[in-house]
Design a protein around this motif. Sequence first.
Motif, PDB file in Angstrom:
ATOM      1  N   GLY A  45       0.779  -1.238   0.000  1.00  0.00           N
ATOM      2  CA  GLY A  45       0.000   0.000   0.000  1.00  0.00           C
ATOM      3  C   GLY A  45       0.804   1.278   0.000  1.00  0.00           C
ATOM      4  O   GLY A  45       0.255   2.356   0.257  1.00  0.00           O
ATOM      5  N   ALA A  46       2.101   1.188  -0.292  1.00  0.00           N
ATOM      6  CA  ALA A  46       2.891   2.421  -0.411  1.00  0.00           C
ATOM      7  C   ALA A  46       2.398   3.216  -1.624  1.00  0.00           C
ATOM      8  O   ALA A  46       2.038   2.631  -2.644  1.00  0.00           O
ATOM      9  CB  ALA A  46       4.369   2.080  -0.596  1.00  0.00           C
ATOM     10  N   ASP A  47       2.362   4.531  -1.495  1.00  0.00           N
ATOM     11  CA  ASP A  47       1.980   5.389  -2.632  1.00  0.00           C
ATOM     12  C   ASP A  47       3.221   6.036  -3.239  1.00  0.00           C
ATOM     13  O   ASP A  47       3.304   6.222  -4.449  1.00  0.00           O
ATOM     14  CB  ASP A  47       0.994   6.456  -2.160  1.00  0.00           C
ATOM     15  CG  ASP A  47      -0.285   5.832  -1.641  1.00  0.00           C
ATOM     16  OD1 ASP A  47      -1.129   5.474  -2.468  1.00  0.00           O
ATOM     17  OD2 ASP A  47      -0.417   5.638  -0.405  1.00  0.00           O
ATOM     18  N   ILE A  48       4.155   6.411  -2.378  1.00  0.00           N
ATOM     19  CA  ILE A  48       5.461   6.916  -2.816  1.00  0.00           C
ATOM     20  C   ILE A  48       6.488   5.946  -2.234  1.00  0.00           C
ATOM     21  O   ILE A  48       6.400   5.594  -1.048  1.00  0.00           O
ATOM     22  CB  ILE A  48       5.743   8.327  -2.270  1.00  0.00           C
ATOM     23  CG1 ILE A  48       4.639   9.305  -2.660  1.00  0.00           C
ATOM     24  CG2 ILE A  48       7.115   8.825  -2.725  1.00  0.00           C
ATOM     25  CD1 ILE A  48       4.731  10.662  -1.944  1.00  0.00           C
ATOM     26  N   ILE A  49       7.436   5.518  -3.060  1.00  0.00           N
ATOM     27  CA  ILE A  49       8.508   4.649  -2.559  1.00  0.00           C
ATOM     28  C   ILE A  49       9.830   5.368  -2.801  1.00  0.00           C
ATOM     29  O   ILE A  49      10.180   5.680  -3.942  1.00  0.00           O
ATOM     30  CB  ILE A  49       8.492   3.265  -3.241  1.00  0.00           C
ATOM     31  CG1 ILE A  49       7.170   2.545  -2.926  1.00  0.00           C
ATOM     32  CG2 ILE A  49       9.696   2.438  -2.783  1.00  0.00           C
ATOM     33  CD1 ILE A  49       7.036   1.155  -3.544  1.00  0.00           C
ATOM     34  N   THR A  50      10.531   5.644  -1.697  1.00  0.00           N
ATOM     35  CA  THR A  50      11.804   6.376  -1.776  1.00  0.00           C
ATOM     36  C   THR A  50      12.950   5.457  -1.381  1.00  0.00           C
ATOM     37  O   THR A  50      12.877   4.775  -0.358  1.00  0.00           O
ATOM     38  CB  THR A  50      11.750   7.617  -0.865  1.00  0.00           C
ATOM     39  OG1 THR A  50      10.746   8.505  -1.385  1.00  0.00           O
ATOM     40  CG2 THR A  50      13.083   8.343  -0.834  1.00  0.00           C
ATOM     41  N   ILE A  51      13.983   5.465  -2.229  1.00  0.00           N
ATOM     42  CA  ILE A  51      15.130   4.579  -2.001  1.00  0.00           C
ATOM     43  C   ILE A  51      16.420   5.401  -1.959  1.00  0.00           C
ATOM     44  O   ILE A  51      16.473   6.516  -2.479  1.00  0.00           O
ATOM     45  CB  ILE A  51      15.220   3.502  -3.106  1.00  0.00           C
ATOM     46  CG1 ILE A  51      15.407   4.137  -4.495  1.00  0.00           C
ATOM     47  CG2 ILE A  51      13.968   2.635  -3.106  1.00  0.00           C
ATOM     48  CD1 ILE A  51      15.606   3.126  -5.622  1.00  0.00           C
ATOM     49  N   HIS A  52      17.444   4.804  -1.348  1.00  0.00           N
ATOM     50  CA  HIS A  52      18.769   5.442  -1.307  1.00  0.00           C
ATOM     51  C   HIS A  52      19.628   4.860  -2.429  1.00  0.00           C
ATOM     52  O   HIS A  52      19.639   3.633  -2.614  1.00  0.00           O
ATOM     53  CB  HIS A  52      19.438   5.177   0.049  1.00  0.00           C
ATOM     54  CG  HIS A  52      18.859   5.985   1.170  1.00  0.00           C
ATOM     55  ND1 HIS A  52      19.545   7.028   1.751  1.00  0.00           N
ATOM     56  CD2 HIS A  52      17.658   5.919   1.800  1.00  0.00           C
ATOM     57  CE1 HIS A  52      18.795   7.572   2.713  1.00  0.00           C
ATOM     58  NE2 HIS A  52      17.648   6.913   2.765  1.00  0.00           N
ATOM     59  N   PRO A  53      20.366   5.687  -3.168  1.00  0.00           N
ATOM     60  CA  PRO A  53      21.189   5.178  -4.273  1.00  0.00           C
ATOM     61  C   PRO A  53      22.185   4.110  -3.829  1.00  0.00           C
ATOM     62  O   PRO A  53      22.482   3.191  -4.586  1.00  0.00           O
ATOM     63  CB  PRO A  53      21.954   6.413  -4.779  1.00  0.00           C
ATOM     64  CG  PRO A  53      21.263   7.593  -4.204  1.00  0.00           C
ATOM     65  CD  PRO A  53      20.481   7.141  -3.013  1.00  0.00           C
ATOM     66  N   GLU A  54      22.678   4.227  -2.594  1.00  0.00           N
ATOM     67  CA  GLU A  54      23.685   3.264  -2.095  1.00  0.00           C
ATOM     68  C   GLU A  54      23.084   1.879  -1.873  1.00  0.00           C
ATOM     69  O   GLU A  54      23.814   0.911  -1.652  1.00  0.00           O
ATOM     70  CB  GLU A  54      24.282   3.746  -0.762  1.00  0.00           C
ATOM     71  CG  GLU A  54      25.028   5.077  -0.810  1.00  0.00           C
ATOM     72  CD  GLU A  54      24.121   6.305  -0.703  1.00  0.00           C
ATOM     73  OE1 GLU A  54      22.880   6.155  -0.615  1.00  0.00           O
ATOM     74  OE2 GLU A  54      24.666   7.430  -0.721  1.00  0.00           O
ATOM     75  N   ALA A  55      21.743   1.780  -1.903  1.00  0.00           N
ATOM     76  CA  ALA A  55      21.081   0.528  -1.544  1.00  0.00           C
ATOM     77  C   ALA A  55      20.696  -0.326  -2.756  1.00  0.00           C
ATOM     78  O   ALA A  55      20.036  -1.355  -2.605  1.00  0.00           O
ATOM     79  CB  ALA A  55      19.838   0.832  -0.708  1.00  0.00           C
ATOM     80  N   THR A  56      21.087   0.131  -3.952  1.00  0.00           N
ATOM     81  CA  THR A  56      20.753  -0.636  -5.158  1.00  0.00           C
ATOM     82  C   THR A  56      21.935  -0.619  -6.127  1.00  0.00           C
ATOM     83  O   THR A  56      22.674   0.366  -6.188  1.00  0.00           O
ATOM     84  CB  THR A  56      19.477  -0.084  -5.838  1.00  0.00           C
ATOM     85  OG1 THR A  56      19.241  -0.800  -7.053  1.00  0.00           O
ATOM     86  CG2 THR A  56      19.574   1.406  -6.140  1.00  0.00           C
ATOM     87  N   ASN A  57      22.068  -1.705  -6.887  1.00  0.00           N
ATOM     88  CA  ASN A  57      23.148  -1.770  -7.894  1.00  0.00           C
ATOM     89  C   ASN A  57      22.801  -0.963  -9.120  1.00  0.00           C
ATOM     90  O   ASN A  57      23.681  -0.585  -9.891  1.00  0.00           O
ATOM     91  CB  ASN A  57      23.371  -3.222  -8.355  1.00  0.00           C
ATOM     92  CG  ASN A  57      23.959  -4.045  -7.242  1.00  0.00           C
ATOM     93  OD1 ASN A  57      24.676  -3.510  -6.400  1.00  0.00           O
ATOM     94  ND2 ASN A  57      23.649  -5.336  -7.240  1.00  0.00           N
ATOM     95  N   ASP A  58      21.511  -0.774  -9.349  1.00  0.00           N
ATOM     96  CA  ASP A  58      21.073  -0.105 -10.577  1.00  0.00           C
ATOM     97  C   ASP A  58      19.918   0.836 -10.223  1.00  0.00           C
ATOM     98  O   ASP A  58      18.751   0.416 -10.168  1.00  0.00           O
ATOM     99  CB  ASP A  58      20.644  -1.172 -11.597  1.00  0.00           C
ATOM    100  CG  ASP A  58      20.355  -0.563 -12.965  1.00  0.00           C
ATOM    101  OD1 ASP A  58      20.094   0.654 -13.044  1.00  0.00           O
ATOM    102  OD2 ASP A  58      20.378  -1.314 -13.956  1.00  0.00           O
TER     103      ASP A  58
END
Length: 219
Positions: A85-98
């Motif tokens: 049920g997230a409407d906005i999903i915010t991620i950190h660049p350091e947490a993904t390879n791509d």
Amino acid sequence: MTKSLKIAPSILSSDFSKLGEVLQSLNTSGADLVHVDVMDGHFVPNITFGPPVIKKIRKYSSIPFDVHLMIAPVHRYIKDFADAGADIITIHPEATNDLEASIQLIKSLGKKAGVSLNPETPIEKVLPVLNSIDLVLIMSVNPGFGGQSFMPEVLSKVVDLRKIIDEKNLTVEIEIDGGIDYITGKQAKEAGVDILVSGTTLFKDEKNLKDNIDQLRNC
Ligand code: DX5
Ligand code: ZN
């Protein structure tokens, strides 16, 4: 006319034993978003909650869920948070390879995508994907805990980013997170943010939630 500031209360500072009631009071509080901090004890030192809890509490809220993922690797969990049920999903660049692929995954699930920059992460990290995202979350504390002191040195990143977003005529919103009170909120507003996240300040006396939100919006 200047745009009105949006307020995103962080439920990290609320009473977890009654999250349903907290969300119901937020529904009538004037809050624009509910900021939900997900921590894994690995990307950040603290642990909060995951998709099953978000799914349970989402139904109490009529306000969009702004889900801040402080987890790594983040990519494989994006769908679970979208389904919860997230409407906005915010991620950190350091947490993904791509980063671009993770943003595209968020968008393919019909959600808004945000990228969060830690205090030491320069805005150059987000510029290559600025056209693909809806929001940049500027961390004004090192992520992991509520109740920390605001780091004023991040305000120059807000000023620079505001200029770039306006010059490019983009609709990307700038959100700031960490140590926001009525004074630092005003500084962030003057630097050009659109959305203030605030936990400790808003939930300190929870029965005045609505007044606290009003006061922060008008800081
Ligand atoms: C920190 C979290 C913040 C936190 C803000 O890692 O991302 O959202 O809840 O809390 P305050 O407003 O207390 O700094
Ligand atoms: Zn947050």
